[in-house]
Write a protein that holds these residues in place. Sequence first.
Motif, mmCIF file in Angstrom:
data_model
loop_
_atom_site.group_PDB
_atom_site.id
_atom_site.type_symbol
_atom_site.label_atom_id
_atom_site.label_comp_id
_atom_site.label_asym_id
_atom_site.label_seq_id
_atom_site.Cartn_x
_atom_site.Cartn_y
_atom_site.Cartn_z
ATOM 1 N N ARG A 197 51.846 10.784 -16.786
ATOM 2 C CA ARG A 197 52.819 10.544 -17.861
ATOM 3 C C ARG A 197 53.154 9.057 -17.952
ATOM 4 O O ARG A 197 53.339 8.505 -19.036
ATOM 5 C CB ARG A 197 54.081 11.381 -17.623
ATOM 6 C CG ARG A 197 53.833 12.899 -17.768
ATOM 7 C CD ARG A 197 55.099 13.692 -17.488
ATOM 8 N NE ARG A 197 55.673 13.308 -16.201
ATOM 9 C CZ ARG A 197 56.951 13.016 -15.984
ATOM 10 N NH1 ARG A 197 57.823 13.064 -16.989
ATOM 11 N NH2 ARG A 197 57.377 12.689 -14.782
ATOM 12 N N GLU A 198 53.197 8.418 -16.787
ATOM 13 C CA GLU A 198 53.454 6.975 -16.777
ATOM 14 C C GLU A 198 52.375 6.229 -17.571
ATOM 15 O O GLU A 198 52.660 5.288 -18.313
ATOM 16 C CB GLU A 198 53.477 6.468 -15.324
ATOM 17 C CG GLU A 198 54.664 6.956 -14.478
ATOM 18 C CD GLU A 198 54.451 8.323 -13.845
ATOM 19 O OE1 GLU A 198 53.504 9.050 -14.245
ATOM 20 O OE2 GLU A 198 55.228 8.681 -12.931
ATOM 21 N N GLN A 200 50.528 7.346 -19.998
ATOM 22 C CA GLN A 200 50.654 7.554 -21.444
ATOM 23 C C GLN A 200 51.817 6.747 -22.010
ATOM 24 O O GLN A 200 51.742 6.227 -23.125
ATOM 25 C CB GLN A 200 50.780 9.047 -21.736
ATOM 26 C CG GLN A 200 49.451 9.736 -21.446
ATOM 27 C CD GLN A 200 49.450 11.203 -21.826
ATOM 28 O OE1 GLN A 200 49.662 11.553 -22.976
ATOM 29 N NE2 GLN A 200 49.223 12.059 -20.852
ATOM 30 N N TRP A 201 52.884 6.630 -21.226
ATOM 31 C CA TRP A 201 54.016 5.778 -21.641
ATOM 32 C C TRP A 201 53.537 4.336 -21.782
ATOM 33 O O TRP A 201 53.830 3.660 -22.772
ATOM 34 C CB TRP A 201 55.113 5.887 -20.572
ATOM 35 C CG TRP A 201 56.428 5.242 -20.905
ATOM 36 C CD1 TRP A 201 57.555 5.857 -21.388
ATOM 37 C CD2 TRP A 201 56.781 3.848 -20.755
ATOM 38 N NE1 TRP A 201 58.572 4.945 -21.561
ATOM 39 C CE2 TRP A 201 58.123 3.706 -21.172
ATOM 40 C CE3 TRP A 201 56.090 2.713 -20.312
ATOM 41 C CZ2 TRP A 201 58.796 2.481 -21.157
ATOM 42 C CZ3 TRP A 201 56.749 1.486 -20.297
ATOM 43 C CH2 TRP A 201 58.086 1.367 -20.717
ATOM 44 N N PHE A 274 61.384 2.623 -18.270
ATOM 45 C CA PHE A 274 60.320 3.176 -17.422
ATOM 46 C C PHE A 274 60.905 3.681 -16.098
ATOM 47 O O PHE A 274 60.628 4.800 -15.663
ATOM 48 C CB PHE A 274 59.252 2.106 -17.166
ATOM 49 C CG PHE A 274 58.091 2.591 -16.337
ATOM 50 C CD1 PHE A 274 56.925 3.055 -16.940
ATOM 51 C CD2 PHE A 274 58.154 2.611 -14.936
ATOM 52 C CE1 PHE A 274 55.852 3.515 -16.172
ATOM 53 C CE2 PHE A 274 57.097 3.067 -14.170
ATOM 54 C CZ PHE A 274 55.944 3.521 -14.794
ATOM 55 N N THR A 277 62.999 6.744 -16.588
ATOM 56 C CA THR A 277 62.217 7.921 -16.975
ATOM 57 C C THR A 277 61.431 8.483 -15.793
ATOM 58 O O THR A 277 61.367 9.688 -15.583
ATOM 59 C CB THR A 277 61.232 7.562 -18.111
ATOM 60 O OG1 THR A 277 61.976 6.999 -19.193
ATOM 61 C CG2 THR A 277 60.477 8.793 -18.589
#
Lengths: 313, 313
Positions: A197-198, A200-201, A274, A277
Amino acid sequence: MSGAHLPLGDGREFDAIRAMLEEWGPRATGVGDDAATLEMPSGAELVVSTDASVEGVHFRREWMSASAIGARAATAALSDLAAMAAAPLGVLLSLVVPERWQSDLLALARGVGVAAANAGCPIVGGNLTRGSELSLTITVLGHASSPLRRAGARSGDRVYVTGRLGGPGAALRALLASETPAAAHLARFIAPVPRLREAQWLAAAGARAAIDISDGLLADAAHLARASGVTLALDLESLSRMDGVTAAQAATSGEEYELLIAMPADVSVDVGQFVRTFGIPLTDIGSVHPAVAEAVLIAADGGGLAHGHDHLR
Amino acid sequence: MSGAHLPLGDGREFDAIRAMLEEWGPRATGVGDDAATLEMPSGAELVVSTDASVEGVHFRREWMSASAIGARAATAALSDLAAMAAAPLGVLLSLVVPERWQSDLLALARGVGVAAANAGCPIVGGNLTRGSELSLTITVLGHASSPLRRAGARSGDRVYVTGRLGGPGAALRALLASETPAAAHLARFIAPVPRLREAQWLAAAGARAAIDISDGLLADAAHLARASGVTLALDLESLSRMDGVTAAQAATSGEEYELLIAMPADVSVDVGQFVRTFGIPLTDIGSVHPAVAEAVLIAADGGGLAHGHDHLR
């Protein structure tokens, strides 16, 4: 999911596969045909990678549980999807299992299942065969509309790294010396996390090159630099690292499965968001320059670019 | 393509990977990132399978060349795509290589490359690690708009099988008895062919269920029958088989990589065209019936359905 054709005995082999499928429950899909079928999102590219974990090479049995061995093997493969900023579609598991590991088969499978579930993707196929040495070969499938590549870094970019480095290297040093690793170091060695997920962020934020840190930050930075035809200038003192780890140790610790990213300098990265999240640091550790002979230059105390990284190895 | 992280030494490992990539030349694509990317035809389903070949389990070194070992491992995996009537997109190769096999690494790679080229698809990724036991784990990717499945057979269908059976089983019996196999039998054991184009021809002709013959015709017929909820009635005497092989031997010979197909009875199959196109037989060997206790019934001399197949095993 199929098994070895010659020996082992159909019955026992199919029983083992059935038990693994029960262990996975609804997380295993499409199993039962000669191959699995998956729907691909239209317009996306298919992203694939394969990775093997072998007893005595990548782990020792006394270092971690069978479940952790399975999860870690899956993480190593899933991390390659993260490096491409791909969303996972499915995992395939090929197991070679010696007699002495038979009683741990379900725990190995459970670990792979947990890692796949954490990545939000099913187990879509596999293979089981006997052998004299335990190995887990994990193939991961994902999709990405704009995959990140190693070759995307450009002069002027900033270089970021996720997470806190040094844990796996410190744990491995202790284990190889028959010492007890610090719990925090051991946790990073035994239970690394693929930064899916990181990634994609970061891709959405504008990242244009990435690699996962499997060989160690400096070695992987050199891979990315060579692929991009640039030189990276890194300030190792700025690295976020685990307690009790030097900057040089953090920069050479392998199997981190953190991400090294190149980001255009004009992108304003919301590091605070970041961190909130994902609960891990995102650290600016340097910059991208036109290629010189060294793929990676290390900022010495005071900030000058003093030397290449090879002497640290 | 990446290597083991702990030992072997980056240099040597990367050298070996480089040499393999040179061996493959343009047949290897997308290698060099953490994962490979592939374009998927829109509207098609992704079809994937993984299969391992382990020394001492699936082959012995003295039985065949390293190149044949590589090609055969790839064929076993590609055959799973054939069973789904999928068109191959790419092959991934994960190798665990002991020291004693190092000098054969390129020959193993060559064999995989030849099999991939014959299937018309590139090698899109891989992994190389050391270990104490040689294993090749091959993952295959394909696409199909209407994949054939094991579960598609319906009562009233005809059952067809491709090729001439019995060679691999006969060769294996001879090898295990330290005898010299007949050349034709050995060729079928050492150099099987994935029936990829044949499968697509049969799917286009109307086939609605398929399985590849890896465990032996009778065992795989039982898999297909159970998946479809039917019983197959097979006339083993009608089987096309290799010289010197009994019907029972042909029906229990594994690793054939031929196809067993269910076809609606109202489809007029142009067997002559199949034979002219592919140079192998396509044989009607029986019919599909509502399920009874036995998944497979064997027609006795004269055509009556005499018994299940288990007594043959």
